[in-house]
Design a protein around this motif. Structure first.
Motif, PDB file in Angstrom:
ATOM      1  N   TYR A 175       0.904  -1.062  -0.454  1.00 31.50           N
ATOM      2  CA  TYR A 175       0.181  -0.001  -0.412  1.00 31.50           C
ATOM      3  C   TYR A 175       0.687   1.822  -0.108  1.00 31.50           C
ATOM      4  O   TYR A 175       0.015   2.306  -0.135  1.00 31.50           O
ATOM      5  CB  TYR A 175      -1.128   0.505   1.132  1.00 31.50           C
ATOM      6  N   GLY A 176       2.129   0.891   0.085  1.00 28.44           N
ATOM      7  CA  GLY A 176       2.832   2.396   0.734  1.00 28.44           C
ATOM      8  C   GLY A 176       4.146   2.676  -1.038  1.00 28.44           C
ATOM      9  O   GLY A 176       3.582   2.449  -1.525  1.00 28.44           O
ATOM     10  N   PRO A 177       4.539   3.393  -0.840  1.00 27.49           N
ATOM     11  CA  PRO A 177       4.784   4.069  -0.041  1.00 27.49           C
ATOM     12  C   PRO A 177       4.394   5.944   0.155  1.00 27.49           C
ATOM     13  O   PRO A 177       4.042   6.490   1.273  1.00 27.49           O
ATOM     14  CB  PRO A 177       6.318   5.325  -0.376  1.00 27.49           C
ATOM     15  N   VAL A 178       3.080   6.153  -1.267  1.00 21.21           N
ATOM     16  CA  VAL A 178       2.363   7.310  -0.076  1.00 21.21           C
ATOM     17  C   VAL A 178       0.819   7.238   0.147  1.00 21.21           C
ATOM     18  O   VAL A 178       0.755   5.950   0.187  1.00 21.21           O
ATOM     19  CB  VAL A 178       2.088   7.634  -1.590  1.00 21.21           C
ATOM     20  N   GLY A 179       0.167   8.079   0.655  1.00 24.93           N
ATOM     21  CA  GLY A 179      -0.957   7.713   1.712  1.00 24.93           C
ATOM     22  C   GLY A 179      -0.650   8.378   2.711  1.00 24.93           C
ATOM     23  O   GLY A 179       0.323   9.285   3.423  1.00 24.93           O
ATOM     24  N   GLY A 180      -1.946   8.293   3.774  1.00 25.13           N
ATOM     25  CA  GLY A 180      -0.717   8.919   5.194  1.00 25.13           C
ATOM     26  C   GLY A 180      -2.894   8.738   5.870  1.00 25.13           C
ATOM     27  O   GLY A 180      -3.481   8.589   5.080  1.00 25.13           O
ATOM     28  N   ARG A 181      -2.957   9.385   6.210  1.00 17.27           N
ATOM     29  CA  ARG A 181      -4.257  10.293   7.055  1.00 17.27           C
ATOM     30  C   ARG A 181      -4.479  11.668   6.728  1.00 17.27           C
ATOM     31  O   ARG A 181      -3.720  13.138   6.572  1.00 17.27           O
ATOM     32  CB  ARG A 181      -3.889  10.525   8.547  1.00 17.27           C
ATOM     33  N   PRO A 182      -5.455  12.410   5.957  1.00 14.62           N
ATOM     34  CA  PRO A 182      -5.572  13.346   4.441  1.00 14.62           C
ATOM     35  C   PRO A 182      -6.515  14.409   6.080  1.00 14.62           C
ATOM     36  O   PRO A 182      -7.235  13.867   6.897  1.00 14.62           O
ATOM     37  CB  PRO A 182      -6.505  12.972   3.705  1.00 14.62           C
ATOM     38  N   GLU A 183      -5.968  15.411   5.420  1.00 13.46           N
ATOM     39  CA  GLU A 183      -6.619  16.805   6.239  1.00 13.46           C
ATOM     40  C   GLU A 183      -8.135  16.930   6.091  1.00 13.46           C
ATOM     41  O   GLU A 183      -9.351  17.366   6.923  1.00 13.46           O
ATOM     42  CB  GLU A 183      -6.255  17.849   6.494  1.00 13.46           C
ATOM     43  N   THR A 184      -7.869  16.997   4.204  1.00  9.13           N
ATOM     44  CA  THR A 184      -9.562  17.351   4.252  1.00  9.13           C
ATOM     45  C   THR A 184     -10.038  16.385   2.859  1.00  9.13           C
ATOM     46  O   THR A 184      -9.107  16.222   2.078  1.00  9.13           O
ATOM     47  CB  THR A 184      -9.477  18.452   3.920  1.00  9.13           C
TER      48      THR A 184
ATOM     49  N   VAL B 111     -19.374   6.202   5.442  1.00  9.02           N
ATOM     50  CA  VAL B 111     -18.307   6.263   5.068  1.00  9.02           C
ATOM     51  C   VAL B 111     -17.846   7.449   5.757  1.00  9.02           C
ATOM     52  O   VAL B 111     -16.564   8.324   6.641  1.00  9.02           O
ATOM     53  CB  VAL B 111     -18.646   6.702   3.522  1.00  9.02           C
ATOM     54  N   THR B 112     -19.021   8.352   6.074  1.00  6.90           N
ATOM     55  CA  THR B 112     -18.311   9.475   7.115  1.00  6.90           C
ATOM     56  C   THR B 112     -17.822   9.169   8.576  1.00  6.90           C
ATOM     57  O   THR B 112     -17.282  10.275   8.818  1.00  6.90           O
ATOM     58  CB  THR B 112     -19.874  10.613   6.571  1.00  6.90           C
ATOM     59  N   ALA B 113     -18.700   8.384   8.800  1.00  2.68           N
ATOM     60  CA  ALA B 113     -18.081   7.712   9.850  1.00  2.68           C
ATOM     61  C   ALA B 113     -16.963   7.448   9.905  1.00  2.68           C
ATOM     62  O   ALA B 113     -15.639   7.507  10.816  1.00  2.68           O
ATOM     63  CB  ALA B 113     -19.084   6.820  10.937  1.00  2.68           C
ATOM     64  N   ALA B 114     -16.310   6.545   9.048  1.00  2.00           N
ATOM     65  CA  ALA B 114     -15.260   6.434   8.783  1.00  2.00           C
ATOM     66  C   ALA B 114     -13.285   7.551   8.898  1.00  2.00           C
ATOM     67  O   ALA B 114     -12.485   7.411   8.689  1.00  2.00           O
ATOM     68  CB  ALA B 114     -14.811   5.807   8.138  1.00  2.00           C
ATOM     69  N   PHE B 115     -14.156   8.195   8.664  1.00  4.71           N
ATOM     70  CA  PHE B 115     -13.679  10.112   8.205  1.00  4.71           C
ATOM     71  C   PHE B 115     -13.685  10.852   9.009  1.00  4.71           C
ATOM     72  O   PHE B 115     -12.350  11.392   9.437  1.00  4.71           O
ATOM     73  CB  PHE B 115     -14.304  11.222   6.736  1.00  4.71           C
ATOM     74  N   ASP B 116     -14.811  10.420   9.921  1.00  5.85           N
ATOM     75  CA  ASP B 116     -14.492  10.972  11.713  1.00  5.85           C
ATOM     76  C   ASP B 116     -13.765  10.547  12.038  1.00  5.85           C
ATOM     77  O   ASP B 116     -12.894  11.225  13.354  1.00  5.85           O
ATOM     78  CB  ASP B 116     -15.838  10.783  12.185  1.00  5.85           C
ATOM     79  N   ALA B 117     -13.394   8.968  12.245  1.00  4.35           N
ATOM     80  CA  ALA B 117     -13.137   8.473  12.731  1.00  4.35           C
ATOM     81  C   ALA B 117     -11.198   8.569  12.417  1.00  4.35           C
ATOM     82  O   ALA B 117     -10.256   8.751  13.647  1.00  4.35           O
ATOM     83  CB  ALA B 117     -13.057   7.187  12.726  1.00  4.35           C
ATOM     84  N   LEU B 118     -10.565   9.051  11.266  1.00  2.33           N
ATOM     85  CA  LEU B 118      -9.691   9.435  11.130  1.00  2.33           C
ATOM     86  C   LEU B 118      -9.309  10.736  11.284  1.00  2.33           C
ATOM     87  O   LEU B 118      -8.207  11.607  10.702  1.00  2.33           O
ATOM     88  CB  LEU B 118      -9.606   9.209   9.890  1.00  2.33           C
ATOM     89  N   GLY B 119     -10.445  11.848  11.368  1.00  2.00           N
ATOM     90  CA  GLY B 119      -9.596  13.243  11.566  1.00  2.00           C
ATOM     91  C   GLY B 119      -9.912  14.488  10.287  1.00  2.00           C
ATOM     92  O   GLY B 119      -9.323  15.215  10.220  1.00  2.00           O
ATOM     93  N   THR B 120     -10.838  13.656   9.522  1.00  2.00           N
ATOM     94  CA  THR B 120     -10.840  14.236   8.241  1.00  2.00           C
ATOM     95  C   THR B 120     -12.372  14.881   8.084  1.00  2.00           C
ATOM     96  O   THR B 120     -13.498  14.594   8.482  1.00  2.00           O
ATOM     97  CB  THR B 120     -10.742  12.688   7.345  1.00  2.00           C
ATOM     98  N   THR B 121     -12.116  15.966   8.089  1.00  2.00           N
ATOM     99  CA  THR B 121     -13.532  17.254   7.142  1.00  2.00           C
ATOM    100  C   THR B 121     -13.837  16.128   5.983  1.00  2.00           C
ATOM    101  O   THR B 121     -12.888  16.587   4.999  1.00  2.00           O
ATOM    102  CB  THR B 121     -12.544  18.565   7.159  1.00  2.00           C
TER     103      THR B 121
END
Length: 401
Positions: A358-367, A381-391
Motif C-alpha cells: 500500500y505504500g509509500p504514498v498515503g496517510g491520513r488526509p486533513e480534508t 463512510v462519513t463515520a470512517a472519515f470522522d474516525a480519521l479526523g478528516t473533514t
C-alpha cells in the motif's frame, strides 16, 4: 640505441627504373613502365662493435632501463560508428594522452520553489569564500549548476550582495522599480483587443500631453486630454479618461516583455478572440498547490475496457483517492459492478495504509473533497472519515472538483 631494445622494422618505398633493352621472355621486350614496390628493410644484425663484450650471434642481454619503458601498441583506426576523441601528443615523454569527454549537464532534481529557497544560503557561502580569498570560478559554476541558472546570474547576485547586503537574503528577487502590468493597463489591452503596441503608443501620447500641460498654482487641475493626433480611432482604443498617466513610460521592448511575463497565454488569447480562446489555453478553476495529505479528492470512474467477471463481459468501476498536492493516487479499489460504500471503504483503507503493497504514498488526509456522491456521503463512510479526523468538503452542485 642498445641492442636489448627491440627495433621496429623500417618500411621504405623504392622506385625501380624502367628496364631498357632487357627481355622478359624469349624474343619479347618488357615495356618501359615504372613500378613502385613496398619493401621491408632487413633487421640489423648485432655486431661486436655496437654491443661490446658480447659474442655475435648470442642472445642479447636484457637492459633493465629498456625493459621499464612501455611499448605502446600501434594505434588502430576507430570504427565508423565510434565517436572520435581529441588526442594530445604534446607531452614531453612522447606518450599520447586522450582527453576525457566533457560531462553532460545534469538536470535539476528539485522543484523551482526549493531551488529558490537554496539561493540565499548558497550566496552567503560564496560571500564567505570571497572574504577568505578562496572563491574560484569552479565554486560559482557548481552553484549555478545546482540552482539551474547561469554563471553570469550567480556573479550578478554576488555583485548585488556586495553593494547592498540586504539583497543576499533573497537573491534574484523582483526589483521594486520593475514595470508590471496593472489593472488599468489590462483595461487598455481589453479596449485594444490585445494590441500591446497600440496600448504603448496611447500611454506615450498620454504622458506627452501631461508633460506639456501647465499646472497653475492654487486650484484644482483637470487631467489633460489626448491631443487630436493621438486620439484613438474608432472602434479601437480607450477613452481619454481611462488612460492612466505613468510617471515613467517604459520602452516598447520592456512593455512587450512585461505583457508576456505578467499575462498568461489564455489571457492574451482572450483579449484577442474572447473567453472561448482563453479557456482553450488556461486551466479553468485551478487551485493553489498545498502540501502532502492536505487535501484529497475521491470519485468513481468506469474503465474504458471489458473484463470477464462471473462469465460475463463487464466494464469495471475504479474507485480512487488522489492527493491534490503531489498528484499521486493514494488508494484504488476495482469492482466489476456498480460501486458502493464497500468499494469506497476498500479504497480508503488502501489509501491510509503505507506498509507493504500500500505504500509509500498515503496517510491520513486533513480534508477530502467529494462531488455530492450519495455513497461518499453515507453514514458508514462519513463515520470512517470522522474516525480519521478528516473533514469532508461537499462541493456545491455544478462546480468543478
Amino acid at each position: 640505441m642498445r641492442c636489448g631494445i627491440p627495433r621496429p622494422t623500417p618500411i621504405c618505398c623504392t622506385r625501380t627504373r624502367p628496364v631498357r633493352g632487357g627481355t622478359s621472355g624469349p624474343g619479347r621486350r618488357s615495356p618501359p613502365t615504372p613500378t613502385r614496390r613496398w619493401t621491408s628493410a632487413p633487421a640489423p644484425v648485432p655486431t661486436a662493435s655496437c654491443c661490446p663484450g658480447r659474442v655475435p650471434g648470442s642472445a642479447p642481454t636484457p637492459d633493465p632501463v629498456a625493459s621499464a619503458v612501455p611499448v605502446l601498441p600501434r594505434r588502430l583506426p576507430p570504427p565508423p560508428h565510434a565517436e572520435r576523441t581529441p588526442v594530445n601528443t604534446s607531452t614531453p615523454d612522447g606518450t599520447a594522452t586522450v582527453a576525457a569527454p566533457a560531462p553532460a549537464e545534469a538536470e535539476p532534481a528539485l522543484d523551482p520553489v526549493s531551488l529558490k529557497a537554496l539561493r540565499a544560503p548558497a550566496v552567503r557561502r560564496l560571500l564567505a569564500l570571497r572574504a577568505e580569498g578562496r572563491l574560484t570560478r569552479g565554486h560559482v559554476h557548481t552553484t549555478a549548476q545546482c540552482l539551474a541558472v547561469s554563471d553570469r546570474t550567480v556573479w550578478r547576485w554576488l555583485a548585488d550582495a556586495t553593494t547592498a547586503p540586504a539583497t543576499a537574503d533573497d537573491p534574484g528577487a523582483r526589483r521594486a522599480d520593475r514595470f508590471e502590468i496593472t489593472a488599468e493597463v489590462r483595461v487598455l489591452l481589453a479596449y485594444w483587443r490585445g494590441n500591446a503596441s497600440a496600448v504603448h503608443r496611447e500611454l506615450v501620447a498620454r504622458a506627452s500631453a501631461a508633460a506639456v500641460f501647465d499646472t497653475a498654482a492654487g486650484g484644482a487641475v483637470q487631467p489633460p486630454s489626448l491631443p487630436r493626433s493621438a486620439r484613438p480611432a474608432v472602434p479601437g482604443g480607450a477613452p481619454s479618461g481611462a488612460v492612466p498617466v505613468l510617471e515613467r513610460v517604459p520602452s516598447l521592448a520592456t512593455f512587450l516583455r512585461a505583457v508576456r511575463r505578467d499575462l498568461t497565454a489564455g489571457e492574451r488569447a482572450g483579449y484577442r478572440k474572447g473567453p472561448e480562446a482563453a479557456r482553450a489555453l488556461d486551466v479553468f478553476g485551478k487551485r493553489p498547490r498545498t502540501w502532502r495529505n492536505h487535501v484529497w479528492e475521491g470519485d468513481h470512474v468506469q474503465a474504458p475496457l471489458r473484463v470477464h467477471a462471473d462469465g460475463q463481459l463487464v466494464r469495471p468501476y475504479v474507485t480512487w483517492f488522489i492527493d491534490c498536492a503531489t498528484k499521486a493516487i493514494t488508494g484504488v479499489a476495482v469492482t466489476p459492478g456498480t460501486p458502493s460504500r464497500a468499494s469506497i471503504l476498500a479504497a480508503l483503507r488502501a489509501a491510509v495504509l503505507r506498509t507493504g503493497a500500500y505504500g509509500p504514498v498515503g496517510g491520513r488526509p486533513e480534508t477530502v473533497r467529494i462531488d455530492r456522491g450519495k455513497d461518499f456521503l453515507s453514514r458508514t463512510v462519513t463515520a470512517a472519515f470522522d474516525a480519521l479526523g478528516t473533514t469532508v468538503d461537499d462541493l456545491p452542485a455544478y462546480s468543478p472538483t
